[in-house]
Structure formats: C-alpha cells, structure tokens
Design a protein around this motif. Structure first.
Motif, PDB file in Angstrom:
ATOM      1  N   LEU A  81      20.716  49.951  23.428  1.00 39.22           N
ATOM      2  CA  LEU A  81      20.263  50.507  24.483  1.00 39.22           C
ATOM      3  C   LEU A  81      19.418  49.849  25.469  1.00 39.22           C
ATOM      4  N   ARG A  82      18.422  48.964  24.943  1.00 37.42           N
ATOM      5  CA  ARG A  82      17.631  48.511  26.004  1.00 37.42           C
ATOM      6  C   ARG A  82      18.227  47.236  26.931  1.00 37.42           C
ATOM      7  N   ALA A  83      19.462  46.796  26.114  1.00 36.10           N
ATOM      8  CA  ALA A  83      20.244  45.836  26.980  1.00 36.10           C
ATOM      9  C   ALA A  83      20.929  46.515  28.164  1.00 36.10           C
ATOM     10  N   GLY A  84      20.967  47.642  28.296  1.00 34.90           N
ATOM     11  CA  GLY A  84      21.831  48.528  29.090  1.00 34.90           C
ATOM     12  C   GLY A  84      23.302  48.278  29.370  1.00 34.90           C
ATOM     13  N   PRO A  85      24.097  48.740  30.309  1.00 34.33           N
ATOM     14  CA  PRO A  85      25.248  48.728  30.418  1.00 34.33           C
ATOM     15  C   PRO A  85      25.884  47.372  30.899  1.00 34.33           C
ATOM     16  N   LEU A  99      23.390  56.161  13.986  1.00 31.92           N
ATOM     17  CA  LEU A  99      22.552  55.094  14.862  1.00 31.92           C
ATOM     18  C   LEU A  99      23.634  54.107  15.610  1.00 31.92           C
ATOM     19  N   TYR A 100      24.832  53.759  14.929  1.00 29.57           N
ATOM     20  CA  TYR A 100      25.966  52.977  15.564  1.00 29.57           C
ATOM     21  C   TYR A 100      26.280  53.860  16.936  1.00 29.57           C
ATOM     22  N   ALA A 101      26.334  55.251  16.578  1.00 29.04           N
ATOM     23  CA  ALA A 101      26.891  56.045  17.742  1.00 29.04           C
ATOM     24  C   ALA A 101      25.773  55.741  18.985  1.00 29.04           C
ATOM     25  N   ALA A 102      24.661  56.073  18.538  1.00 28.51           N
ATOM     26  CA  ALA A 102      23.510  55.911  19.297  1.00 28.51           C
ATOM     27  C   ALA A 102      23.664  54.683  20.128  1.00 28.51           C
ATOM     28  N   GLY A 103      23.776  53.578  19.507  1.00 28.47           N
ATOM     29  CA  GLY A 103      23.724  52.254  20.168  1.00 28.47           C
ATOM     30  C   GLY A 103      24.782  52.269  21.024  1.00 28.47           C
ATOM     31  N   ASN A 104      26.050  52.917  20.962  1.00 28.45           N
ATOM     32  CA  ASN A 104      27.221  52.830  21.633  1.00 28.45           C
ATOM     33  C   ASN A 104      27.186  53.779  22.780  1.00 28.45           C
ATOM     34  N   SER A 105      26.197  54.624  22.865  1.00 27.31           N
ATOM     35  CA  SER A 105      25.999  55.876  23.921  1.00 27.31           C
ATOM     36  C   SER A 105      25.905  55.242  25.249  1.00 27.31           C
ATOM     37  N   GLY A 106      24.980  54.491  25.309  1.00 26.53           N
ATOM     38  CA  GLY A 106      24.487  54.117  26.781  1.00 26.53           C
ATOM     39  C   GLY A 106      23.437  54.870  27.060  1.00 26.53           C
ATOM     40  N   ASP A 107      23.092  55.956  26.336  1.00 24.59           N
ATOM     41  CA  ASP A 107      21.909  57.042  26.597  1.00 24.59           C
ATOM     42  C   ASP A 107      20.479  56.651  26.288  1.00 24.59           C
ATOM     43  N   ALA A 108      19.720  56.197  27.345  1.00 25.37           N
ATOM     44  CA  ALA A 108      18.484  55.719  27.170  1.00 25.37           C
ATOM     45  C   ALA A 108      17.449  56.791  26.210  1.00 25.37           C
ATOM     46  N   ALA A 109      17.789  57.871  26.660  1.00 24.36           N
ATOM     47  CA  ALA A 109      16.796  58.935  25.901  1.00 24.36           C
ATOM     48  C   ALA A 109      16.988  58.810  24.309  1.00 24.36           C
ATOM     49  N   LEU A 110      17.861  58.368  23.724  1.00 26.12           N
ATOM     50  CA  LEU A 110      18.171  57.977  22.323  1.00 26.12           C
ATOM     51  C   LEU A 110      17.502  56.885  21.848  1.00 26.12           C
ATOM     52  N   ALA A 111      16.593  55.891  22.507  1.00 24.37           N
ATOM     53  CA  ALA A 111      15.887  54.775  22.439  1.00 24.37           C
ATOM     54  C   ALA A 111      14.841  55.182  21.433  1.00 24.37           C
ATOM     55  N   ASP A 112      13.949  56.407  21.725  1.00 28.53           N
ATOM     56  CA  ASP A 112      13.099  56.870  20.983  1.00 28.53           C
ATOM     57  C   ASP A 112      13.382  57.149  19.431  1.00 28.53           C
ATOM     58  N   PRO A 113      14.353  57.976  19.341  1.00 27.41           N
ATOM     59  CA  PRO A 113      14.696  58.438  18.109  1.00 27.41           C
ATOM     60  C   PRO A 113      15.143  57.177  17.229  1.00 27.41           C
ATOM     61  N   CYS A 114      15.830  56.125  17.969  1.00 26.92           N
ATOM     62  CA  CYS A 114      16.191  54.908  17.229  1.00 26.92           C
ATOM     63  C   CYS A 114      15.098  54.182  16.811  1.00 26.92           C
ATOM     64  N   GLU A 115      14.191  54.212  17.654  1.00 27.31           N
ATOM     65  CA  GLU A 115      12.886  53.320  17.473  1.00 27.31           C
ATOM     66  C   GLU A 115      12.112  53.936  16.251  1.00 27.31           C
ATOM     67  N   ALA A 116      12.217  55.143  16.068  1.00 27.46           N
ATOM     68  CA  ALA A 116      11.530  55.888  15.112  1.00 27.46           C
ATOM     69  C   ALA A 116      12.152  55.337  13.628  1.00 27.46           C
ATOM     70  N   LEU A 117      13.252  55.039  13.519  1.00 24.62           N
ATOM     71  CA  LEU A 117      13.890  54.486  12.230  1.00 24.62           C
ATOM     72  C   LEU A 117      14.118  53.081  12.048  1.00 24.62           C
ATOM     73  N   THR A 118      13.428  52.318  12.975  1.00 26.29           N
ATOM     74  CA  THR A 118      13.337  50.865  12.613  1.00 26.29           C
ATOM     75  C   THR A 118      12.747  50.555  11.381  1.00 26.29           C
TER      76      THR A 118
END
Length: 357
Positions: free
Chosen positions: A353-357, A316-335
């Motif tokens: 991810l929602r804040a963007g670059p 999840l930390y890696a996903a947050g650092n990725s800048g890849d909006a496609a990972l938002a849904d997998p992250c949201e599923a784990l909230t």
C-alpha cells in the motif's frame, strides 16, 4: 378373442421412484453407478497424488485406499446414488473484481453451510429408501469422507468433469453441490456422461494463478480455493497478487463456463441464497475482526471452519492488492498480531500500500 390394448407407459422402476423422491427433496440431479472400482479413475488419482498436486491435503493421501472405489470404503456397497443440488447465483460472480475496498467470497459460501443442508436432505432420501425396500442398507456422504463425488457423478450420468476438474451439468452448469448415497441395493447403472467441453478453454485461461498445468489437471498448490481455505501457512509471495480480493474460495473457472447459461437461480435452494453482509463485505470491517467477532459473523457458515487467523490473513492479502490507501491503518494495526502468519501478511500488505500503484 379380443386382445387387451398394449400400454405405452413404461413401468415404474425403483430408480425412477428414487429420482422422483430426490426431486421432491430439492435435488436437481440424480443418477446411479456401480460401487466397483474403476481402474482408470483410481490410476488418475494415484498419479495426481504421486505428483504432489494435492499440496498439504495429507488426508487425501492417507485415505487413498478408501478413495479407490465405494466398495473399498464400505465392502457391502453394491450401488451409488449420485445427487446434485443447485446453488446457481443470481448475481455476477465477477461484479466485485475491480472494487478494491470490498472482498469477494465464493458463491457457495455466501449462504448457509451446504454440508448441513445437503446432508439433511440425503438422510431424508435414505430413510425413505430404507422404508421402501426391506433389508436395504445405506450410507450418506457430503464432502466429509473419502468419496470421489465428481468422478462418481460422471459415472452416474449427472454431468462430466470439465477441464477445470469440476462437475458440469448441461442443465445446471457448474453450480452443483454433490452428495452420494451408498447402498446394498443393485440399481441399474446409468451411462457415464459424455464430455461436452469441446475446444473451449475459458476455465483454463481465466485462472489468475495458473492452477491448470493442462486441461483436466489441477495443481491445488496454485488454486485460490486451496490457498484461502486449506493452506495453513503464509501463501507464497508470487501467488498473492493473483489472489486479488478473493478472501474465501474462487469462482472464476466455474463462472466463465458457457454451460452456465442454462443454469437458473430458480432451481437453487432458499438456504443457499446469499447473506446480505457477505455479498460485498468491506475489507476494513473484516480486518477488525477478533476471534469472537469472527465466530459471531460466520456462525452457520462454511467460512467458520478456517478460523479467524487464516481468514484475516486472506483479507490482508486482499488489502495489499487493493491499492486503497485507506486500508493502511487497519493493516498496520495487525503488524503485531499474536499470530505470526497474520503479522507477516500485515507487513506485506502495508509495504504494498505504501509503495503505491
């Protein structure tokens, strides 16, 4: 009377026979040291622990008295056989540095669990030695007992502790799994290896979380290997960005070492070759792992020991650092994950991810 010719061949010693057998079993480095306490080495360990630089690794402090010397752990020990097995990679450890949807797994954890492989070979060497030397007693260790493998490796002449505190070999660079055999035999100690870091500070400068307050000093509390493997709670927010897409361990300070130019993958054991699914794993797939899926994927891997929750936290930390909006849904599923640390990491990643670059 004619004198017999003087032989120029050095007589075979027990130490040379041990080294030859070690090579036969896959060890690329073998050296010998005494089992007595080194006051300087012990004082440095006490200072490091006293400053709290070991973080939450309480087991290091609890067994301090055993770490002071081999003889403190086993009073009968007379000598130490220090051994190294190469896991030199055949690919660039930095290759995925800027690939946001992929995760980076430390080179040593991409193959089979080194504890099992190295210990099996150590036991084989120990059995051979006991059979060769009547009355000899031995104990073998691979990173699972209060043994200071790196300082012992330096004392035994197989390498030196570099500025990143890991052992460095002139022949095999930074890519060595270490093991030790304690024995009741009196073996001739080698000359301690000379420090060959010189003015180089590549390993210090590359660390993304500033884990080296000074050369030869590691603050484990800021080390990505410690944070992803040993640290159990949430990682401090100011360190998360520096973790990038590293989800298990970190190779940066090892990979930049100039001495690695002499390391050859040909010396590495086949068992340490990377599993294809761990060379460039997709974060989206890793975030979807439940406990059963995690256990199945990492069976026989050192990664299995941190458990699903800590592993997904890292992803999840890696996903947050990725800048890849496609990972938002997998992250949201784990909230709403049952593990509160995972849930908090998911919310953090989602905000990033929602804040963007």
């Amino acid at each position: 009377m004619v004198k017999p010719p003087v032989s120029t061949i050095a007589p075979e010693t027990l130490e040379s026979r041990i080294a030859a057998k070690a090579r036969e079993l896959g060890f690329v480095a073998c050296g010998f040291a005494g089992a007595e306490e080194d006051p300087v080495r012990a004082a440095r360990l006490e200072q490091w622990l006293g400053e709290g630089l070991h973080g939450t690794m309480e087991w290091m402090e609890t067994r301090l008295h055993h770490r002071r010397s081999p003889r403190a752990l086993w009073p009968q020990a007379r000598s130490v056989i220090a051994l190294g097995m190469s896991y030199a990679p055949g690919h660039d450890p930095f290759a995925l540095e800027d690939v946001g949807d992929r995760a980076r797994v430390s080179v040593y954890a991409q193959g089979k669990d080194y504890h099992d492989i190295v210990k099996k070979r150590l036991k084989a060497l120990a059995r051979w030695l006991v059979a060769e030397e009547e009355g000899c007693e031995v104990k073998v260790f691979v990173d699972t007992a209060p043994v200071m493998e790196k300082p012992l490796g330096e004392a035994a002449g197989i390498g030196w502790q570099g500025k990143h505190t890991n052992l460095v070999s002139r022949e095999h660079g930074s890519w060595l799994f270490l093991g030790a055999i304690y024995t009741t035999l009196d073996l001739a100690p080698a000359e301690p290896h000379r420090d060959s870091c010189g003015s180089c500070r590549a390993c210090l400068d590359v660390c993304p979380t500033g884990a080296f307050p000074a050369p030869y000093r590691l603050d484990a509390r800021r080390c990505i290997s410690y944070l992803t493997i040993e640290h159990k709670g949430p990682v401090p927010e100011d360190l998360r960005e520096g973790m990038g897409n590293r989800i298990y361990g970190c190779d940066d300070c090892l990979a930049v070492c100039p001495w690695n130019k002499f390391a050859s993958q040909a010396a590495a054991m086949r068992e340490f070759l990377p599993r294809p699914e761990l060379v460039a794993p997709r974060l989206a797939e890793l975030l979807a792992l439940d406990d059963a899926g995690f256990r199945a994927l990492f069976s026989g891997s050192p990664i299995k020991r941190i458990g699903r929750d800590r592993f997904v936290r890292n992803c999840l930390y890696a996903a947050g650092n990725s800048g890849d909006a496609a990972l938002a849904d997998p992250c949201e599923a784990l909230t709403e994950d049952p593990d509160p640390v995972v849930a908090e990491a998911a919310r953090w990643a989602l905000r990033k991810l929602r804040a963007g670059p």
